[in-house]
Enzyme design. Structure first.
Site, PDB file in Angstrom:
ATOM      1  N   GLY A 171      22.282  58.069  43.600  1.00 55.34           N
ATOM      2  CA  GLY A 171      21.821  59.246  44.352  1.00 55.34           C
ATOM      3  C   GLY A 171      20.366  59.059  44.768  1.00 55.34           C
ATOM      4  O   GLY A 171      19.574  58.490  44.018  1.00 55.34           O
ATOM      5  N   ARG A 209      26.788  53.877  45.842  1.00 58.40           N
ATOM      6  CA  ARG A 209      27.098  53.773  44.411  1.00 58.40           C
ATOM      7  C   ARG A 209      27.978  52.550  44.140  1.00 58.40           C
ATOM      8  O   ARG A 209      28.753  52.534  43.190  1.00 58.40           O
ATOM      9  CB  ARG A 209      27.776  55.052  43.928  1.00 58.40           C
ATOM     10  CG  ARG A 209      26.888  56.290  44.006  1.00 58.40           C
ATOM     11  CD  ARG A 209      27.467  57.413  43.151  1.00 58.40           C
ATOM     12  NE  ARG A 209      26.928  58.724  43.477  1.00 58.40           N
ATOM     13  CZ  ARG A 209      25.842  59.256  42.914  1.00 58.40           C
ATOM     14  NH1 ARG A 209      25.170  58.596  42.024  1.00 58.40           N
ATOM     15  NH2 ARG A 209      25.454  60.475  43.254  1.00 58.40           N
ATOM     16  N   ASP A 250      17.214  63.765  37.648  1.00 57.58           N
ATOM     17  CA  ASP A 250      17.749  64.301  36.388  1.00 57.58           C
ATOM     18  C   ASP A 250      16.853  64.026  35.171  1.00 57.58           C
ATOM     19  O   ASP A 250      17.013  64.659  34.137  1.00 57.58           O
ATOM     20  CB  ASP A 250      19.133  63.709  36.109  1.00 57.58           C
ATOM     21  CG  ASP A 250      20.152  64.135  37.147  1.00 57.58           C
ATOM     22  OD1 ASP A 250      19.928  65.160  37.810  1.00 57.58           O
ATOM     23  OD2 ASP A 250      21.177  63.444  37.289  1.00 57.58           O
ATOM     24  N   ASP A 285      16.924  61.555  33.115  1.00 61.29           N
ATOM     25  CA  ASP A 285      17.751  61.248  31.935  1.00 61.29           C
ATOM     26  C   ASP A 285      17.736  59.774  31.527  1.00 61.29           C
ATOM     27  O   ASP A 285      18.611  59.334  30.794  1.00 61.29           O
ATOM     28  CB  ASP A 285      19.200  61.718  32.177  1.00 61.29           C
ATOM     29  CG  ASP A 285      19.840  61.057  33.388  1.00 61.29           C
ATOM     30  OD1 ASP A 285      19.179  60.235  34.049  1.00 61.29           O
ATOM     31  OD2 ASP A 285      21.013  61.362  33.680  1.00 61.29           O
ATOM     32  N   ARG A 312      24.245  66.703  35.523  1.00 60.46           N
ATOM     33  CA  ARG A 312      25.620  66.385  35.137  1.00 60.46           C
ATOM     34  C   ARG A 312      25.784  66.351  33.615  1.00 60.46           C
ATOM     35  O   ARG A 312      26.641  66.999  33.057  1.00 60.46           O
ATOM     36  CB  ARG A 312      25.918  64.991  35.694  1.00 60.46           C
ATOM     37  CG  ARG A 312      27.334  64.598  35.809  1.00 60.46           C
ATOM     38  CD  ARG A 312      27.413  63.115  36.040  1.00 60.46           C
ATOM     39  NE  ARG A 312      26.943  62.667  37.340  1.00 60.46           N
ATOM     40  CZ  ARG A 312      27.593  62.846  38.484  1.00 60.46           C
ATOM     41  NH1 ARG A 312      28.731  63.480  38.494  1.00 60.46           N
ATOM     42  NH2 ARG A 312      27.103  62.384  39.608  1.00 60.46           N
TER      43      ARG A 312
HETATM   44  O1  F6P Z   1      22.433  61.690  39.442  1.00 59.27           O
HETATM   45  C1  F6P Z   1      21.716  62.590  40.186  1.00 59.27           C
HETATM   46  C2  F6P Z   1      22.568  63.711  40.671  1.00 59.27           C
HETATM   47  O2  F6P Z   1      21.658  64.416  41.414  1.00 59.27           O
HETATM   48  C3  F6P Z   1      23.261  64.592  39.635  1.00 59.27           C
HETATM   49  O3  F6P Z   1      22.458  65.557  39.027  1.00 59.27           O
HETATM   50  C4  F6P Z   1      24.357  65.199  40.456  1.00 59.27           C
HETATM   51  O4  F6P Z   1      25.448  65.605  39.680  1.00 59.27           O
HETATM   52  C5  F6P Z   1      24.748  64.070  41.350  1.00 59.27           C
HETATM   53  O5  F6P Z   1      23.602  63.284  41.521  1.00 59.27           O
HETATM   54  C6  F6P Z   1      25.329  64.498  42.669  1.00 59.27           C
HETATM   55  O6  F6P Z   1      25.667  63.364  43.390  1.00 59.27           O
HETATM   56  P1  F6P Z   1      26.326  63.315  44.832  1.00 59.27           P
HETATM   57  O7  F6P Z   1      25.189  63.120  45.782  1.00 59.27           O
HETATM   58  O8  F6P Z   1      27.215  62.134  44.790  1.00 59.27           O
HETATM   59  O9  F6P Z   1      27.016  64.608  45.066  1.00 59.27           O
END
Ligand code: F6P
Length: 346
Positions: free
Chosen positions: A11, A72, A127, A129, A171
């Site tokens: 992301g 990804r 995040d 994390d 998440r």
């Molecule tokens: O990993 C970062 C994040 O922002 C999470 O907090 C969230 O769940 C996810 O990416 C959303 O990703 P996408 O852009 O694939 O919807």
């Protein structure tokens, strides 16, 4: 002149361009030229690269997103993809990679590094994390965005005597919910690390109401879960390409239930990708720049398999292995502290 390849995976987050700029500019100082790899690992598999120069990175420092694009893609999913990576590393004369990513991208980087590809990691994620670093760039920007949203929601919640549920990203961890909830003076903060029950949330909000506070702000992380409801298996069609669950709005479910149980008009705001977009804060720009320079220094020192990190105010490095070993969950003492300053519960 040796060549560094730089890619951004997973992301996006504010500050990625600041790292790219720092890699290119400090690379020049250390005698490297830089190739930008488009769309994460995908670009290295497909040989989709572009030369980055002092001139081409001019003006990108304050820009959100990533000029390189992201994906990804898992570089080790197919043996043939990994062979293409090896081939393209040779073809473009890439001496080493700077891999800028979150948990998924850095885990892949660790595995790719073990297979003999020289690389260093730079942690990014709103995040916050990633273990092995005190904080990730992107987090401060996201927290500022969410805090501003909470401030705005406060005035309308108060005027209409409503409960407003604010769903934020997170998440597996609740760093954004907790930090922005604290900064914005939320009345309830629900995070993935601590299961909640409807009974206790309703009890807290009712107590506030009874004490004369006729409105409440509830901040909930998208991955927060109720203790009193078992987790149903997540169907394939609501998973992304990495198998991560796509969230379907725990905030909406909570809002509906609160209105039903408490009889207080409730509205729900899901902040979504607003939290990931836009210009990085000054803090994130500086951190991202320092990490970008550190990544080049690690490459120059031949310290591959490491991730640039910040400990206190010192830029340092940790083995990728350590950084991705486990997610950095919230500080539960801070979570307890947040509860002690919520008004109208006693
Ligand atoms: O990993 C970062 C994040 O922002 C999470 O907090 C969230 O769940 C996810 O990416 C959303 O990703 P996408 O852009 O694939 O919807």
């Amino acid at each position: 002149m040796k060549t560094i390849g730089v890619l951004t995976g997973g992301g996006d987050c504010p500050g990625l361009n600041a790292v790219i700029r720092a890699v290119v500019r400090s690379g020049i100082k250390y005698g490297y030229e830089t190739l930008g790899i488009r769309n994460g690992w995908r670009g290295l598999i497909d040989g989709d690269v572009e030369p980055l120069t002092d001139f081409s990175v001019s003006g990108i420092l304050p820009r959100g997103g990533t000029i390189l694009g992201t994906s990804r893609t898992n570089p080790l999913e197919k043996r043939s993809d990994f062979q293409k990576i090896q081939y393209n590393m040779k073809k473009y004369g890439i001496h080493a990679l700077v891999v800028i990513g979150g948990d998924g991208t850095l885990s892949a980087a660790r595995d790719v590094s073990k297979q003999g590809i020289p690389l260093v990691g730079v942690p990014k994620t709103i995040d916050n994390d990633i273990s092995g670093t005190d904080v990730t760039f992107g987090f401060d920007t996201a927290v500022s965005t969410v805090t501003e949203a909470i401030d705005r929601l406060h005035t309308t919640a108060e005027s209409h005597h409503r409960i407003i549920v604010v769903e934020v990203m997170g998440r597996n961890v609740g760093w954004i919910a907790l930090t922005a909830g604290l900064a914005g003076g939320a009345d309830e903060i629900l995070i993935p690390e601590v299961r909640f029950t409807m009974d206790s949330v309703c009890k807290n909000l009712q107590a506030r109401y009874d004490s004369g506070k006729k409105f409440s702000i509830v901040v909930i992380a998208e991955g927060a879960r109720r203790e009193d409801i078992g987790l149903p298996p997540v169907p394939e069609d609501i998973r992304d390409e990495c198998g991560n669950e796509k969230f379907v709005g725990v905030g909406l479910l909570l809002g509906k239930e609160l209105e039903k149980r408490l009889g207080i008009e409730t509205r729900v705001t899901i902040l979504g990708h607003i939290q990931r977009g836009g210009s990085p804060t000054a803090f994130d720009r500086v951190l991202a720049t320092r990490l970008g320079v550190a990544a080049v220094q690690l490459i120059d020192a031949g310290k591959f398999g490491q991730m640039a990190a910040i400990h206190g105010n010192q830029i340092t490095s940790v083995p990728l292995e350590e950084a991705v070993f486990r997610l950095k969950t919230v500080d539960l003492e801070l979570y307890e502290l947040a509860k002690t300053v919520i008004g109208g519960r006693r």
